[in-house]
Design a protein around this motif. Structure first.
Motif, PDB file in Angstrom:
ATOM      1  N   GLN A 181       0.829  -1.200   0.000  1.00 10.52           N
ATOM      2  CA  GLN A 181       0.000   0.000   0.000  1.00 10.52           C
ATOM      3  C   GLN A 181       0.867   1.256   0.000  1.00 10.52           C
ATOM      4  N   LEU A 220       2.527   1.830  -3.388  1.00  6.82           N
ATOM      5  CA  LEU A 220       1.596   2.338  -4.393  1.00  6.82           C
ATOM      6  C   LEU A 220       1.276   3.813  -4.160  1.00  6.82           C
ATOM      7  N   ILE A 221       1.145   4.188  -2.893  1.00  2.71           N
ATOM      8  CA  ILE A 221       0.888   5.588  -2.573  1.00  2.71           C
ATOM      9  C   ILE A 221       2.091   6.447  -2.963  1.00  2.71           C
ATOM     10  N   SER A 258       2.191   6.823  -6.679  1.00  2.00           N
ATOM     11  CA  SER A 258       1.144   7.750  -7.126  1.00  2.00           C
ATOM     12  C   SER A 258       1.561   9.192  -6.913  1.00  2.00           C
ATOM     13  N   LEU A 299      -3.654   3.826 -12.903  1.00  2.92           N
ATOM     14  CA  LEU A 299      -3.330   2.724 -11.995  1.00  2.92           C
ATOM     15  C   LEU A 299      -2.187   1.881 -12.549  1.00  2.92           C
ATOM     16  N   PRO A 336      -3.073  -2.652  -7.530  1.00  5.82           N
ATOM     17  CA  PRO A 336      -3.741  -1.504  -6.901  1.00  5.82           C
ATOM     18  C   PRO A 336      -5.214  -1.748  -6.607  1.00  5.82           C
ATOM     19  N   HIS A 351      -6.092  -3.555  -3.371  1.00  7.99           N
ATOM     20  CA  HIS A 351      -5.917  -2.836  -2.109  1.00  7.99           C
ATOM     21  C   HIS A 351      -6.783  -1.585  -1.997  1.00  7.99           C
ATOM     22  N   PHE A 352      -7.065  -0.948  -3.132  1.00 11.26           N
ATOM     23  CA  PHE A 352      -7.780   0.333  -3.084  1.00 11.26           C
ATOM     24  C   PHE A 352      -9.083   0.326  -3.875  1.00 11.26           C
ATOM     25  N   LEU A 363      -7.378   4.827  -4.590  1.00 15.19           N
ATOM     26  CA  LEU A 363      -5.960   5.117  -4.363  1.00 15.19           C
ATOM     27  C   LEU A 363      -5.723   6.621  -4.258  1.00 15.19           C
ATOM     28  N   GLU A 413      -6.804   8.095  -0.952  1.00 20.80           N
ATOM     29  CA  GLU A 413      -5.825   7.897   0.107  1.00 20.80           C
ATOM     30  C   GLU A 413      -4.696   8.920  -0.010  1.00 20.80           C
TER      31      GLU A 413
END
Length: 218
Positions: free
Chosen positions: A29, A32-33, A36, A50, A64, A67-68, A74, A77
């Motif tokens: 997570q 990925l954040i 992003s 994504l 992605p 999880h989101f 995403l 978040e």
């Protein structure tokens, strides 16, 4: 004639996605954040996908969504964390000053500085169509950032809670409008340190006109 072997029965159990190699759940997570935010910083909100976030994180394109949920999840978040960071910057700016006007002045500078240093994240925080707009955590994070202004404005106005909220909205509108114009390079270049210094000097003059800091002559 030989009898055919009976066909193997197909499993009815749900197919579970394989865990991404090299990552624990929370680590993936975070990766990925981070990916992003890098895309937003380098290319802006319009370039975000994504697939590109997954590529930068070194995971499968499907990771992605596991999880989101989707791109909105995403990016929501990312926006929540942006609001958390902005609220922290505003509180820190106010804590370093004694006078109430000085606190509000410092918060105005901190707000625009945040936008200039994190333009992609800042723009995404207010891109409601790309976020899960009714997300409870997003609403709470946004309110927390606004509350940082309200606390200082309440000290300054000495009026009712309603008056303080109205005055805080005016303060927020002022610095947010300036930040948007600054990112559109209406006050100078945002792509180099000299340009950003020029923008902040212009902002300082605007803030001194609206709510002068201690010892400032209008």
């Amino acid at each position: 004639m030989k009898k055919r072997a009976p066909a193997a029965k197909r499993s009815t159990a749900p197919i579970r996605p394989k865990p991404e190699p090299g990552y624990h759940h929370g680590e993936l997570q975070e990766a990925l954040i981070a990916a992003s935010e890098a895309i937003l910083a380098e290319q802006g909100a319009e370039a975000f996908t994504l697939r590109e976030a997954a590529r930068r994180a070194g995971v499968s394109p499907a990771a992605p969504s596991h999880h989101f949920g989707n791109a909105q999840g995403l990016l929501t978040e990312v926006a929540i964390r942006g609001y958390d960071a902005l609220a922290g910057a505003l509180r820190e700016a106010a804590s370093g000053e004694q006078g109430t006007r000085d606190k509000l002045h410092a918060q105005g500078l901190a707000y625009v500085d945040f936008a200039l240093r994190h333009p992609g994240r800042f723009q995404m925080m207010f891109a409601n169509k790309r976020l899960v707009a009714d997300d409870a955590r997003l609403k709470q994070a946004s309110r927390a950032a606004g509350h940082a202004f309200e606390v200082v404005v309440a000290e300054l106005t000495g009026g009712t809670a309603k008056e303080a909220k109205t005055a805080a909205a005016a303060a927020w509108s002022t610095v947010h409008g300036f930040a948007k114009l600054a990112l559109e390079e209406k006050f100078g270049s945002v792509n180099n340190e000299a340009g950003r210094r020029e923008i902040m000097m212009t902002l300082d003059q605007v803030l001194n006109y609206l709510w002068p800091a201690s010892g400032t002559r209008r």
